[in-house]
Design a protein around this motif. Sequence first.
Motif, short mmCIF file in Angstrom:
data_model
loop_
_atom_site.label_atom_id
_atom_site.label_comp_id
_atom_site.label_asym_id
_atom_site.label_seq_id
_atom_site.Cartn_x
_atom_site.Cartn_y
_atom_site.Cartn_z
N PRO A 166 17.91 -9.80 -10.74
CA PRO A 166 16.58 -9.52 -11.32
C PRO A 166 15.49 -9.62 -10.25
O PRO A 166 15.51 -10.51 -9.40
CB PRO A 166 16.43 -10.58 -12.39
CG PRO A 166 17.82 -10.99 -12.74
CD PRO A 166 18.61 -10.89 -11.47
N GLY A 167 14.56 -8.68 -10.29
CA GLY A 167 13.44 -8.69 -9.36
C GLY A 167 13.78 -8.14 -8.00
O GLY A 167 12.99 -8.32 -7.06
N THR A 168 14.93 -7.46 -7.85
CA THR A 168 15.32 -6.90 -6.55
C THR A 168 15.78 -5.45 -6.74
O THR A 168 16.20 -5.04 -7.83
CB THR A 168 16.45 -7.70 -5.90
OG1 THR A 168 17.61 -7.67 -6.74
CG2 THR A 168 16.00 -9.14 -5.64
N LEU A 169 15.71 -4.71 -5.66
CA LEU A 169 16.21 -3.33 -5.61
C LEU A 169 17.37 -3.25 -4.63
O LEU A 169 17.38 -3.93 -3.60
CB LEU A 169 15.09 -2.37 -5.15
CG LEU A 169 13.85 -2.26 -6.05
CD1 LEU A 169 12.79 -1.39 -5.36
CD2 LEU A 169 14.22 -1.69 -7.40
N CYS A 193 8.36 0.75 -1.71
CA CYS A 193 9.34 0.86 -2.80
C CYS A 193 9.28 -0.36 -3.71
O CYS A 193 9.35 -0.24 -4.94
CB CYS A 193 10.74 1.03 -2.22
SG CYS A 193 10.93 2.51 -1.19
N GLY A 194 9.15 -1.54 -3.10
CA GLY A 194 9.04 -2.76 -3.91
C GLY A 194 7.76 -2.78 -4.73
O GLY A 194 7.75 -3.24 -5.87
N PHE A 207 16.64 3.70 -4.48
CA PHE A 207 16.91 2.31 -4.81
C PHE A 207 17.24 2.21 -6.30
O PHE A 207 16.67 2.93 -7.12
CB PHE A 207 15.71 1.42 -4.48
CG PHE A 207 15.45 1.27 -3.02
CD1 PHE A 207 16.00 0.18 -2.32
CD2 PHE A 207 14.65 2.17 -2.32
CE1 PHE A 207 15.75 0.03 -0.97
CE2 PHE A 207 14.40 2.01 -0.98
CZ PHE A 207 14.94 0.94 -0.29
N LEU A 208 18.14 1.28 -6.61
CA LEU A 208 18.49 1.01 -8.01
C LEU A 208 18.20 -0.46 -8.32
O LEU A 208 18.44 -1.33 -7.46
CB LEU A 208 19.96 1.32 -8.27
CG LEU A 208 20.39 2.79 -8.15
CD1 LEU A 208 21.88 2.91 -8.43
CD2 LEU A 208 19.59 3.66 -9.10
N LEU A 252 15.94 -5.27 -1.62
CA LEU A 252 14.49 -5.30 -1.45
C LEU A 252 13.85 -5.99 -2.65
O LEU A 252 14.02 -5.56 -3.78
CB LEU A 252 13.95 -3.86 -1.33
CG LEU A 252 12.49 -3.70 -0.94
CD1 LEU A 252 12.25 -4.20 0.48
CD2 LEU A 252 12.10 -2.24 -1.07
N PRO A 253 13.10 -7.09 -2.43
CA PRO A 253 12.43 -7.77 -3.54
C PRO A 253 11.28 -6.92 -4.08
O PRO A 253 10.67 -6.13 -3.37
CB PRO A 253 11.91 -9.07 -2.91
CG PRO A 253 12.62 -9.19 -1.61
CD PRO A 253 12.96 -7.84 -1.16
#
Length: 245
Positions: A202-205, A231-232, A196-197, A224-225
Motif C-alpha cells: 500500500p502507498g507504493t508503485l 509518478c508518485g 507503474f502499477l 516508488l512511494p
Amino acid sequence: RSNSLVVTGEHDAVEAAWGRFKPVYLSALEGPVRHGAAGFHGRLALLNREAVTLLAAAESLMAGLRGLAVRRVETTLLLLTALALCAGALFLLVYRFLGRELLLPIRELSQAAADMAVSAFSEPRWRAREDELGGLAGALAGMSRAQTRERELQNITSELLSLAVSDDSLDAFLEKALEVVVARPCLSKEHKGAIFLADGQPGTLRLAAQRGLPESLKSACAVLPYGRCLCGRAAARCETVHAAK
C-alpha cells in the motif's frame, strides 16, 4: 511635318500656274477667232505653254499627295505593328505572372488535396505566402496533420486491441503496449516511457514496464512511494501531473 510642307509648296505652285493660265485661257476665248491672225496664234501658243506648266504642277501635286498618303499609311502600319507587339508582350508577361503566381499554386494545391485523399499528402511550398493561397495551403497542411494523427491513433488502438487478446502476461502485455505507444512520433517526442502499477505494498508503485530509461533510473524507480517524483505525485493526487521540462 516636312512632307506636309512639300505638298503645300506644290499646291502653291499649282495655284500660281492656274493664276497664269486662267487669263490666257479667257483671253483666247474672248478674242476674235481668226486662224490666220498672228495675235491668235500667239495667244494659242501662250495658252499651250501655260497649260503644260499647269499640268506639270498638277502632276507634281498628285505625286506629292500620293507619296504623303503612302508615308502616312506606312506610319500607321508601323504604329499598329508596334501596338500589336506591345500587346503581345504584355499578354505574355501577364500570362507568365498568372501562371507563376496563381495557376501553378492552384495546381499544386489541387494535387495536394488529391494526395490527401490517398494518404500521400506533401505540404505545398506556397504555405509561406501571406495571401489567400498561403492560407489555403496552411489549412490543407493542418488537415493533413490532423488526418495523420487520427490515422496513427487508429493504428495504435488496433495494435493494442490485438495485444489485449493475446496470451501474454500482464507485464509482457504492458511492455509491448508501451513500445507501441512510444514508437509513434505523434504521441512521444522521446522514445522512452514507463508504466507503474499499484499492485504491491500500500502507498507504493511498482515499475511494471519501461522503454528507454537509464539503469540508474530503473533501479531508483523499481518501487516508488506515493508523492515521490512526478509518478508518485500523480498517484497520490489521483490526477495528471505535467512537468515544465
